[in-house]
Design a protein around this motif. Sequence first.
Motif, PDB file in Angstrom:
ATOM      1  N   GLY A  59     -56.430  11.247  77.029  1.00 54.40           N
ATOM      2  CA  GLY A  59     -57.245  12.449  77.102  1.00 54.40           C
ATOM      3  C   GLY A  59     -57.755  12.787  78.480  1.00 54.40           C
ATOM      4  N   LYS A  60     -57.266  12.095  79.498  1.00 53.62           N
ATOM      5  CA  LYS A  60     -57.711  12.361  80.860  1.00 53.62           C
ATOM      6  C   LYS A  60     -56.935  13.506  81.500  1.00 53.62           C
ATOM      7  N   GLY A  61     -55.856  13.905  80.883  1.00 57.14           N
ATOM      8  CA  GLY A  61     -55.096  15.037  81.379  1.00 57.14           C
ATOM      9  C   GLY A  61     -54.140  14.676  82.491  1.00 57.14           C
ATOM     10  N   PRO A  62     -53.391  15.670  82.971  1.00 57.76           N
ATOM     11  CA  PRO A  62     -52.437  15.446  84.061  1.00 57.76           C
ATOM     12  C   PRO A  62     -53.189  15.225  85.367  1.00 57.76           C
ATOM     13  N   ASN A  63     -52.472  14.815  86.383  1.00 54.35           N
ATOM     14  CA  ASN A  63     -53.120  14.517  87.660  1.00 54.35           C
ATOM     15  C   ASN A  63     -52.982  15.656  88.658  1.00 54.35           C
ATOM     16  N   PHE A  64     -52.673  16.854  88.165  1.00 54.11           N
ATOM     17  CA  PHE A  64     -52.533  17.972  89.089  1.00 54.11           C
ATOM     18  C   PHE A  64     -53.168  19.251  88.538  1.00 54.11           C
ATOM     19  N   ILE A  65     -53.531  20.125  89.480  1.00 54.73           N
ATOM     20  CA  ILE A  65     -53.977  21.476  89.162  1.00 54.73           C
ATOM     21  C   ILE A  65     -52.794  22.406  89.419  1.00 54.73           C
ATOM     22  N   ALA A  66     -52.485  23.276  88.481  1.00 52.96           N
ATOM     23  CA  ALA A  66     -51.396  24.239  88.663  1.00 52.96           C
ATOM     24  C   ALA A  66     -51.898  25.415  89.497  1.00 52.96           C
ATOM     25  N   CYS A  67     -51.223  25.677  90.610  1.00 50.58           N
ATOM     26  CA  CYS A  67     -51.576  26.794  91.497  1.00 50.58           C
ATOM     27  C   CYS A  67     -50.478  27.846  91.387  1.00 50.58           C
ATOM     28  N   PHE A  68     -50.841  29.099  91.247  1.00 51.10           N
ATOM     29  CA  PHE A  68     -49.859  30.160  91.032  1.00 51.10           C
ATOM     30  C   PHE A  68     -49.689  30.993  92.302  1.00 51.10           C
ATOM     31  N   PRO A  69     -48.618  30.735  93.062  1.00 59.96           N
ATOM     32  CA  PRO A  69     -48.414  31.358  94.377  1.00 59.96           C
ATOM     33  C   PRO A  69     -48.413  32.875  94.372  1.00 59.96           C
ATOM     34  N   GLN A  70     -47.817  33.483  93.350  1.00 60.40           N
ATOM     35  CA  GLN A  70     -47.733  34.949  93.331  1.00 60.40           C
ATOM     36  C   GLN A  70     -49.122  35.575  93.335  1.00 60.40           C
ATOM     37  N   GLU A  71     -50.051  34.997  92.599  1.00 63.33           N
ATOM     38  CA  GLU A  71     -51.416  35.529  92.547  1.00 63.33           C
ATOM     39  C   GLU A  71     -52.158  35.257  93.858  1.00 63.33           C
ATOM     40  N   LEU A  72     -51.940  34.074  94.436  1.00 68.84           N
ATOM     41  CA  LEU A  72     -52.614  33.739  95.684  1.00 68.84           C
ATOM     42  C   LEU A  72     -52.176  34.656  96.822  1.00 68.84           C
ATOM     43  N   ARG A  73     -50.901  35.027  96.833  1.00 72.76           N
ATOM     44  CA  ARG A  73     -50.402  35.907  97.899  1.00 72.76           C
ATOM     45  C   ARG A  73     -51.115  37.259  97.897  1.00 72.76           C
ATOM     46  N   LYS A  74     -51.550  37.693  96.736  1.00 69.88           N
ATOM     47  CA  LYS A  74     -52.177  39.014  96.617  1.00 69.88           C
ATOM     48  C   LYS A  74     -53.521  39.081  97.342  1.00 69.88           C
ATOM     49  N   ILE A  75     -54.193  37.942  97.483  1.00 74.07           N
ATOM     50  CA  ILE A  75     -55.537  37.949  98.069  1.00 74.07           C
ATOM     51  C   ILE A  75     -55.626  37.167  99.376  1.00 74.07           C
ATOM     52  N   ASN A  76     -54.598  36.409  99.700  1.00 71.26           N
ATOM     53  CA  ASN A  76     -54.670  35.492 100.834  1.00 71.26           C
ATOM     54  C   ASN A  76     -55.011  36.177 102.153  1.00 71.26           C
ATOM     55  N   ARG A  77     -54.405  37.316 102.405  1.00 70.16           N
ATOM     56  CA  ARG A  77     -54.619  37.994 103.682  1.00 70.16           C
ATOM     57  C   ARG A  77     -56.010  38.615 103.782  1.00 70.16           C
ATOM     58  N   GLU A  78     -56.667  38.799 102.638  1.00 71.33           N
ATOM     59  CA  GLU A  78     -57.996  39.425 102.624  1.00 71.33           C
ATOM     60  C   GLU A  78     -59.125  38.409 102.789  1.00 71.33           C
ATOM     61  N   LEU A  79     -58.872  37.174 102.419  1.00 71.18           N
ATOM     62  CA  LEU A  79     -59.908  36.141 102.511  1.00 71.18           C
ATOM     63  C   LEU A  79     -60.058  35.654 103.946  1.00 71.18           C
ATOM     64  N   THR A  80     -61.290  35.445 104.373  1.00 73.59           N
ATOM     65  CA  THR A  80     -61.514  34.780 105.647  1.00 73.59           C
ATOM     66  C   THR A  80     -61.234  33.288 105.454  1.00 73.59           C
ATOM     67  N   LEU A  81     -61.109  32.567 106.554  1.00 72.37           N
ATOM     68  CA  LEU A  81     -60.882  31.124 106.455  1.00 72.37           C
ATOM     69  C   LEU A  81     -62.072  30.427 105.802  1.00 72.37           C
ATOM     70  N   ILE A  82     -63.272  30.909 106.072  1.00 75.91           N
ATOM     71  CA  ILE A  82     -64.461  30.304 105.462  1.00 75.91           C
ATOM     72  C   ILE A  82     -64.486  30.574 103.960  1.00 75.91           C
ATOM     73  N   GLU A  83     -64.145  31.781 103.550  1.00 73.09           N
ATOM     74  CA  GLU A  83     -64.110  32.102 102.114  1.00 73.09           C
ATOM     75  C   GLU A  83     -63.039  31.281 101.404  1.00 73.09           C
ATOM     76  N   ALA A  84     -61.862  31.179 102.026  1.00 73.53           N
ATOM     77  CA  ALA A  84     -60.779  30.397 101.428  1.00 73.53           C
ATOM     78  C   ALA A  84     -61.153  28.916 101.388  1.00 73.53           C
ATOM     79  N   GLY A  85     -61.823  28.432 102.443  1.00 69.75           N
ATOM     80  CA  GLY A  85     -62.236  27.036 102.469  1.00 69.75           C
ATOM     81  C   GLY A  85     -63.283  26.736 101.414  1.00 69.75           C
ATOM     82  N   ALA A  86     -64.193  27.676 101.202  1.00 69.86           N
ATOM     83  CA  ALA A  86     -65.201  27.503 100.152  1.00 69.86           C
ATOM     84  C   ALA A  86     -64.525  27.423  98.789  1.00 69.86           C
ATOM     85  N   ALA A  87     -63.554  28.303  98.558  1.00 67.56           N
ATOM     86  CA  ALA A  87     -62.824  28.291  97.291  1.00 67.56           C
ATOM     87  C   ALA A  87     -62.048  26.982  97.121  1.00 67.56           C
ATOM     88  N   MET A  88     -61.486  26.484  98.229  1.00 64.58           N
ATOM     89  CA  MET A  88     -60.742  25.224  98.174  1.00 64.58           C
ATOM     90  C   MET A  88     -61.664  24.073  97.783  1.00 64.58           C
TER      91      MET A  88
END
Length: 269
Positions: free
Chosen positions: A40-69
């Motif tokens: 019940g501990k689950g898998p050892n990874f988080i699934a990240c969806f590149p297509q969705e990330l590309r839509k916002i990546n250029r708009e986020l500042t490095l600090i905003e992206a780092g906070a989200a990370m």
Amino acid sequence: METKRRGIIDMDTGWLLQELRPKTEQQMRYAAKKRAIEEGKGPNFIACFPQELRKINRELTLIEAGAAMRLLGFLRWKENGRLINEGKSLTIKDLSKIFKKGLTATKDILNRLESFELVSRSREGRANAFFINPRFFQFGGKINSKDFTKLFVVESRNLVNDLSIQEAGLLWKIIPHFNYENYYLCVNPTEKDAKHMSRETLAAHIKHDPKTVGKLMSGLNRRGAVLITQTLGSKRYLINPDLMYRKSYEDETTRNVRGLFEQHRKNLH
């Protein structure tokens, strides 16, 4: 010298019914993952969806992206994206400590992340609970897309704790450019023979100054997240397969890349 054989024995006849062979390192790693899921501990990874990330990546500042990370380290298995620490939902004060920012700056960052629908909040008692949108990152449940990158939970959490918020932001921004086959950052990461990204190409794709990208990449290189290589005067970026992964199996290429990072780690020390 007699070699001992281990296996399943018929207790009536004493015959060896099935010989148990020693497991390889890969088989033992797979078995450990399987046990974790069954417990019940689950898998050892988080699934990240590149297509969705590309839509916002250029708009986020490095600090905003780092906070989200940094927030990804507080996702928990089968909690529908709720951000948790020690069994409790994160509060604004918790987020302020995580971001290492004042309350006003923290609220501004959250407002920006909410504007991109990356983060949402819901009333929980007297305070708000915060959630990561599973459209971008998913930890648990059925994954309905074949196009996703695995971000390994423990490795990424430990790494991000050691990074500056800007370095964490760059790590976030390179996720959509991670090539599934050769582990380099590439212009088209879903192609086997995709074109490698130089510092200038990466900077253009994520909308940041090349010098800033180079400086932050050097930080990721020192932490063992990336390995900077150089061909004909152009820098390329190899990603640690113990941090990110896109395949459903491990092959010779993976083992070779892991070997390069092991040597890199020794050189750093």
